[in-house]
Design a protein around this motif. Structure first.
Motif, short mmCIF file in Angstrom:
data_model
loop_
_atom_site.label_atom_id
_atom_site.label_comp_id
_atom_site.label_asym_id
_atom_site.label_seq_id
_atom_site.Cartn_x
_atom_site.Cartn_y
_atom_site.Cartn_z
N LEU A 18 3.76 1.73 5.41
CA LEU A 18 2.23 1.89 4.86
C LEU A 18 1.75 0.59 4.61
N ALA A 19 2.51 -0.56 4.11
CA ALA A 19 1.74 -1.76 3.84
C ALA A 19 1.53 -2.54 4.97
N LEU A 20 2.35 -2.38 6.00
CA LEU A 20 2.25 -2.92 7.34
C LEU A 20 0.75 -2.14 7.84
N PHE A 21 0.64 -1.01 7.92
CA PHE A 21 -0.49 -0.25 8.37
C PHE A 21 -1.66 -1.00 7.54
N TRP A 22 -1.76 -0.87 6.33
CA TRP A 22 -2.67 -1.21 5.60
C TRP A 22 -3.24 -2.80 5.75
N THR A 23 -2.05 -3.66 6.12
CA THR A 23 -2.53 -4.92 6.45
C THR A 23 -3.16 -5.01 7.85
N ALA A 24 -2.78 -4.20 8.81
CA ALA A 24 -3.26 -4.14 10.10
C ALA A 24 -4.73 -3.85 10.26
N ALA A 25 -4.98 -2.80 9.21
CA ALA A 25 -6.25 -2.11 9.38
C ALA A 25 -7.05 -3.07 8.69
#
Length: 407
Positions: free
Chosen positions: A384-391
């Protein structure tokens, strides 16, 4: 016939979408079913069971390597012709496998079948999203992915039963037959969506090198890894938690497959209705809550299996809820390189499967099965943290382009 539609969960879905779902079902069944007939293959080919198990490994590895290359090199091909040729190759590889008792030849044929799958499965995802009406890409994608969960609930048990009743060769005959049915369904129902415009390969793959896309792919790896850390070692976990044996475990997998199918559809609908980010957050929160419950119940063991069944069904549902919004988010991050990103997504899934098995094994050896749920939850939160950073990176890039374009 290609325009016929069917009622599904209160919505009218096109027949070609179910054809794509069945195609995914056929390929996933062919991949996973080897485990059910592995001892018989080992005995007839004169190799150890560990060596026979490499037939699964080589399929997964060939798929992971082949999917990105197939997506790039076939981007300008007719979609119907691509699926037709690859499915014919898949059918031929399976039926040839039924005619040999040579381990080396069987291994080579598994590579051929995997390369056919590597060309078809990402293309099926891309077709589903490209032809989906506005605001329904998530549920179309989830329905195609339902073929994967359906294979675990129905395809693998069927293939295992066929192999037990008629010999392992019959399992490959069944795999080829499923591929042939998928081919007929595709030819009858699927329109030919436009292929990607011709452009140099370097330009086609350049968007995939963006940090936001790479982070999204790492997020996919982490999502699958977190799920597989427990799933791979579900047998020892449930054995120690509830005394579950092999027979009962088989029914648990059937339950998990059905619940996962429902969860995947709900996750796809949530991605369309709530947005990919909110649906992803809800899925990871649900997964983490279930893992926390499993961790707490570990201290109350032994538990009766009947009391665990609702929680097991919920676990499977939230596990399969997560991929549709995650893939929808990845498509948004990739932009024009969406089809190629879906191919890399398929590779990321297999990397996640491998890492989940390895990491789960290390935890199992170090601290026992009781820590597996906690480890799985931690990895899902990292995803989830990886996707948040990507967004966040994507929003910064969009803001930068807006500033540059303003007078």
């Amino acid at each position: 016939m290609g325009n016929e539609c069917y009622l599904y969960l209160g919505r009218v879905m096109p027949a070609w979408l179910f054809a794509l779902m069945f195609t995914a079902f056929a390929f996933a069944t062919d991949d996973y079913v080897i485990a059910g007939v592995l001892p018989a293959i080992a005995a007839d080919t004169g190799v150890s069971e560990a060596a026979a198990g490499q037939l699964v490994t080589v399929f997964s590895l060939a798929f992971a390597i082949g999917a990105p290359f197939a997506s790039v090199t076939t981007a300008t091909w007719s979609r119907r012709r691509l699926l037709t040729g690859a499915l014919l190759l898949f059918v031929a590889a399976n039926w040839a496998a039924a005619l040999t008792d040579s381990y080396a030849l069987l291994m080579a044929l598994r590579v051929v079948a995997a390369l056919a799958a590597a060309a078809v499965v990402p293309a099926a995802y891309a077709i589903a999203t490209a032809l989906a009406p506005e605001g329904r890409a998530g549920r179309y994608l989830a329905l195609v992915m339902g073929g994967l969960t359906g294979s675990l609930a129905f395809g693998v048990p069927l293939g295992t039963w066929v192999g037990g009743a008629f010999g392992w060769q019959a399992t490959f005959v069944l795999g080829g037959a499923l591929g042939l049915i998928a081919l007929i369904a595709i030819r009858v129902t699927l329109p030919d969506p436009p292929a990607a415009p011709a452009m140099p390969i370097r330009e086609r793959i350049a968007p995939l090198a963006r940090a936001r896309v790479l982070l999204g792919l790492l997020g996919i790896v982490a999502i699958v890894m977190g799920s597989m850390m427990l799933l791979t070692y579900l047998a020892p976990f449930l054995r120690d938690l509830a005394g579950v044996g092999a027979t009962a475990l088989g029914w648990v997998f059937v339950l998990a497959g059905v619940a996962g199918l429902v969860g995947g559809q709900l996750g796809g609908r949530a991605a369309d209705g709530w947005g990919a980010d909110r649906a992803l957050l809800a899925g990871v929160a649900g997964f983490t809550a279930v893992m926390a419950l499993f961790t707490g119940l570990w201290w109350l063991r032994p538990m009766p299996l009947l009391a665990l069944l609702p929680l097991l069904a919920l676990w499977a549902a939230v596990s399969w809820w997560i991929p549709p919004p995650a893939q929808t988010r990845l498509l948004a991050l990739a932009g024009s390189a969406g089809p190629q990103a879906l191919a890399l997504n398929s590779s990321a899934v297999y990397v996640g499967v491998s890492l989940g098995g390895a990491a789960g094994g290390l935890l199992l050896e170090a601290a026992g099965p009781g820590v597996l749920p906690a480890g799985s939850a931690v990895v899902e939160v990292i995803a989830l943290a990886l996707f948040w950073t990507a967004a966040r990176l994507a929003r910064r890039e969009e803001a930068g382009r807006s500033v540059a374009a303003s007078p």
